[in-house]
Scaffold this active site. Structure first.
Site, PDB file in Angstrom:
ATOM      1  N   LYS A   1     -10.738  -0.692  10.370  1.00  0.00           N
ATOM      2  CA  LYS A   1     -10.940  -1.873   9.529  1.00  0.00           C
ATOM      3  C   LYS A   1     -11.373  -3.062  10.370  1.00  0.00           C
ATOM      4  CE  LYS A   1      -7.352  -0.456   6.233  1.00  0.00           C
ATOM      5  NZ  LYS A   1      -8.103   0.128   5.144  1.00  0.00           N
TER       6      LYS A   1
ATOM      7  N   ASP B   1       3.099  -4.463   8.017  1.00  0.00           N
ATOM      8  CA  ASP B   1       1.864  -3.696   7.856  1.00  0.00           C
ATOM      9  C   ASP B   1       0.706  -4.686   7.986  1.00  0.00           C
ATOM     10  OD1 ASP B   1      -0.402  -2.485   6.929  1.00  0.00           O
ATOM     11  OD2 ASP B   1       0.504  -1.628   5.122  1.00  0.00           O
TER      12      ASP B   1
ATOM     13  N   GLN C   1      -4.447  -5.200   6.957  1.00  0.00           N
ATOM     14  CA  GLN C   1      -5.429  -6.128   6.382  1.00  0.00           C
ATOM     15  C   GLN C   1      -5.339  -7.523   6.996  1.00  0.00           C
ATOM     16  OE1 GLN C   1      -7.794  -5.133   4.466  1.00  0.00           O
ATOM     17  NE2 GLN C   1      -7.068  -3.215   3.566  1.00  0.00           N
TER      18      GLN C   1
ATOM     19  N   HIS D   1       0.867  -1.183   0.000  1.00  0.00           N
ATOM     20  CA  HIS D   1       0.000   0.000   0.000  1.00  0.00           C
ATOM     21  C   HIS D   1       0.904   1.235   0.000  1.00  0.00           C
ATOM     22  CE1 HIS D   1      -2.680   3.025   1.844  1.00  0.00           C
ATOM     23  NE2 HIS D   1      -3.691   2.270   1.456  1.00  0.00           N
TER      24      HIS D   1
ATOM     25  N   CYS E   1      -4.875   2.536  -3.655  1.00  0.00           N
ATOM     26  CA  CYS E   1      -3.639   3.049  -3.048  1.00  0.00           C
ATOM     27  C   CYS E   1      -2.518   2.017  -3.168  1.00  0.00           C
ATOM     28  CB  CYS E   1      -3.846   3.447  -1.587  1.00  0.00           C
ATOM     29  SG  CYS E   1      -5.119   4.676  -1.370  1.00  0.00           S
TER      30      CYS E   1
HETATM   31  N1  C6P Z   1      -6.302   0.558   2.836  1.00  0.00           N
HETATM   32  C1  C6P Z   1      -8.088   0.237   1.240  1.00  0.00           C
HETATM   33  O1  C6P Z   1      -9.153   0.537   0.708  1.00  0.00           O
HETATM   34  P1  C6P Z   1      -5.045   3.896   7.070  1.00  0.00           P
HETATM   35  O2  C6P Z   1      -5.681   4.646   5.932  1.00  0.00           O
HETATM   36  O3  C6P Z   1      -3.882   4.618   7.663  1.00  0.00           O
HETATM   37  O4  C6P Z   1      -6.038   3.418   8.091  1.00  0.00           O
HETATM   38  O5  C6P Z   1      -4.493   2.529   6.440  1.00  0.00           O
HETATM   39  C2  C6P Z   1      -3.574   2.591   5.385  1.00  0.00           C
HETATM   40  C3  C6P Z   1      -3.315   1.212   4.860  1.00  0.00           C
HETATM   41  C4  C6P Z   1      -2.059   0.666   5.029  1.00  0.00           C
HETATM   42  N2  C6P Z   1      -1.791  -0.589   4.632  1.00  0.00           N
HETATM   43  C5  C6P Z   1      -2.719  -1.353   4.048  1.00  0.00           C
HETATM   44  C6  C6P Z   1      -2.363  -2.755   3.655  1.00  0.00           C
HETATM   45  C7  C6P Z   1      -4.008  -0.853   3.846  1.00  0.00           C
HETATM   46  O6  C6P Z   1      -4.924  -1.619   3.265  1.00  0.00           O
HETATM   47  C8  C6P Z   1      -4.308   0.470   4.243  1.00  0.00           C
HETATM   48  C9  C6P Z   1      -5.664   1.068   3.967  1.00  0.00           C
HETATM   49  C10 C6P Z   1      -7.648   1.006   2.455  1.00  0.00           C
HETATM   50  O7  C6P Z   1      -7.407  -0.686   0.837  1.00  0.00           O
HETATM   51  C11 C6P Z   1      -7.768   2.481   2.272  1.00  0.00           C
HETATM   52  S1  C6P Z   1      -6.667   3.088   1.025  1.00  0.00           S
END
Ligand code: C6P
Length: 416
Positions: A231, A205, A208, A128, A371
């Site tokens: 999430k 990370d 997910q 991401h 993203c």
């Molecule tokens: N992915 C998606 O629709 P934040 O926005 O900081 O809570 O998380 C960022 C982020 C970082 N790593 C991974 C693997 C992610 O999936 C995400 C967030 C969302 O896939 C929003 S772009």
């Protein structure tokens, strides 16, 4: 596929008022955008309301009753989060605004202090943007090398190349546990083993993975993990950085301000202990307390039941969707290799059009680059449509997704 797990979806759905909504003049909402953010159960909303209604106060500051109560609720949430990932010490839980901020914290607090020009940080093509851009910014600022483990056609990482890339100059390996764009479950154990052979630190990370499968930081062997409350049934604006205590203690603060200091005088300041050192300013107190209720909710269901349920839905969806004319499903072949995400394209129909037609039929998915533009570049597409599942989704909802896709095909006249 096994259905021996215990998960009463009908009962769960009653806790999520949003799922009862109609959209677009009467279509029942089918919410399949959980990788972007999950819905919240009434228990989480009630806990947030309880805080603001009965206990609202700032934390760690006051000696009055409300402040003591608020501090206790906040710190109880920290302990719950720690227990959820089997952290040995709740001081290892740093509250941030989300995964993005957690990764930026490591990049700036650890990276700026311990990396020097020529040192290598290894990430992957599956990341991401949150796990790419901060490292690129650091590279451009201090002259480190950024290396990528490539991905393969099947949506997995090229572990043979990983073995070559992770070498004596590698000081950090920062890798996703699950691709948000494809759902691929990354073999983080193997990546961690390669990193540790080179005495490199590891950041995973887990944005997910923590919401969907058991993550045990004690057995994992990583040095940091990052994830987001929103999430996993919790509020937006709350995230977690877990780090090994001794490493956190060796790092400098990320943000300066109130609550992170021990002393301040006109010449210089000294820092509070971990975790306060990394929690400058008034945090999202109500959000963190609501996150505690989300953890309770997930614990009541059981994380292994959640994983089993999502695997069953994913297997069902892969099977149903593979019969759709002109469909390309990206990523791994089996539900076992995925974490509740299916990214796909329909021949000759732009993903945004598919997303729009699905929405007309009540089905919420994400259409875009998710993203994760390097993944899109690898696939040779500007965007995909992504359906992603969680605890409250059903096979009937996957049938609704398939019906919506057939409507799109009818409208656009795809024949293959
Ligand atoms: N992915 C998606 O629709 P934040 O926005 O900081 O809570 O998380 C960022 C982020 C970082 N790593 C991974 C693997 C992610 O999936 C995400 C967030 C969302 O896939 C929003 S772009």
């Amino acid at each position: 596929m096994s259905t021996s797990y215990q998960l009463d979806v009908g009962k769960i759905r009653r806790d999520f008022p949003t799922l009862k909504r109609d959209v677009n003049s009467g279509a029942s909402l089918v919410y399949l955008d959980n990788a972007a953010t999950s819905q919240r159960p009434v228990q989480v909303m009630a806990q947030i309301t309880r805080f603001y209604r009965d206990h609202n106060s700032n934390i760690h500051r006051g000696i009055h009753t409300l402040s003591v109560e608020a501090t206790e609720m906040f710190e109880t949430a920290r302990s719950k989060v720690g227990q959820f990932i089997n952290a040995q010490d709740s001081r290892e839980i740093i509250f941030t605004r989300g995964t993005t901020e957690s990764i930026n914290l490591v990049v700036n607090s650890w990276g700026r202090k311990f990396l020097k020009p020529g040192d290598e940080v290894v990430i992957s093509e599956l990341e991401h943007h949150s796990n790419i851009v901060p490292w690129q910014m650091l590279r451009d600022s201090i002259g480190i090398e950024l290396r990528y483990i490539p991905m393969l056609d099947n949506g997995h990482l090229d572990m043979e190349t990983a073995n070559k890339i992770i070498g004596p100059k590698t000081k950090m390996v920062s890798i996703t546990a699950v691709s948000n764009a494809l759902g691929t479950i990354v073999p983080v154990d193997e990546v961690i083993a390669l990193a540790k052979k080179q005495e490199a630190l590891v950041l995973i990370d887990c944005a997910q993975s923590v919401p969907h499968m058991a993550v045990d930081v004690e057995s994992l062997g990583a040095d940091f993990i990052a994830f987001s409350a929103h999430k996993m049934l919790g509020p937006t604006g709350v995230g977690v950085l877990w780090g090994k205590l001794n490493i956190l203690e060796s790092m400098d603060p990320f943000l300066g301000g109130g609550d992170m200091i021990l002393t301040v005088n006109m010449e210089h300041s000294t820092w509070a202990e971990v975790p306060s050192k990394f929690e400058a300013g008034t945090p999202n107190i109500g959000g963190v307390i609501g996150f505690g209720a989300a953890i309770d909710y997930l614990n009541d269901i059981g994380i292994d039941n959640i994983r089993a349920h999502e695997m069953e839905l994913t297997g069902y969806a892969l099977q149903k969707m593979s019969d759709i004319p002109g469909i390309t499903i990206f990523g791994p072949d089996t539900a076992e290799e995925r974490c509740g995400v299916i990214s796909f394209a329909l021949e000759n129909i732009h993903p945004h059009d598919i997303g729009q037609i699905l929405d007309d039929n009540g089905v919420a998915v994400r259409a875009g680059h998710h993203c994760a533009q390097p993944v899109m570049n690898f696939l040779g597409v500007p965007a995909t449509v992504r359906a992603s599942f969680y605890i409250y989704n059903t096979k009937e909802e996957i049938d609704a997704l398939v019906s919506g896709l057939l409507v799109a095909i009818d409208l656009f006249g795809v024949k293959s």
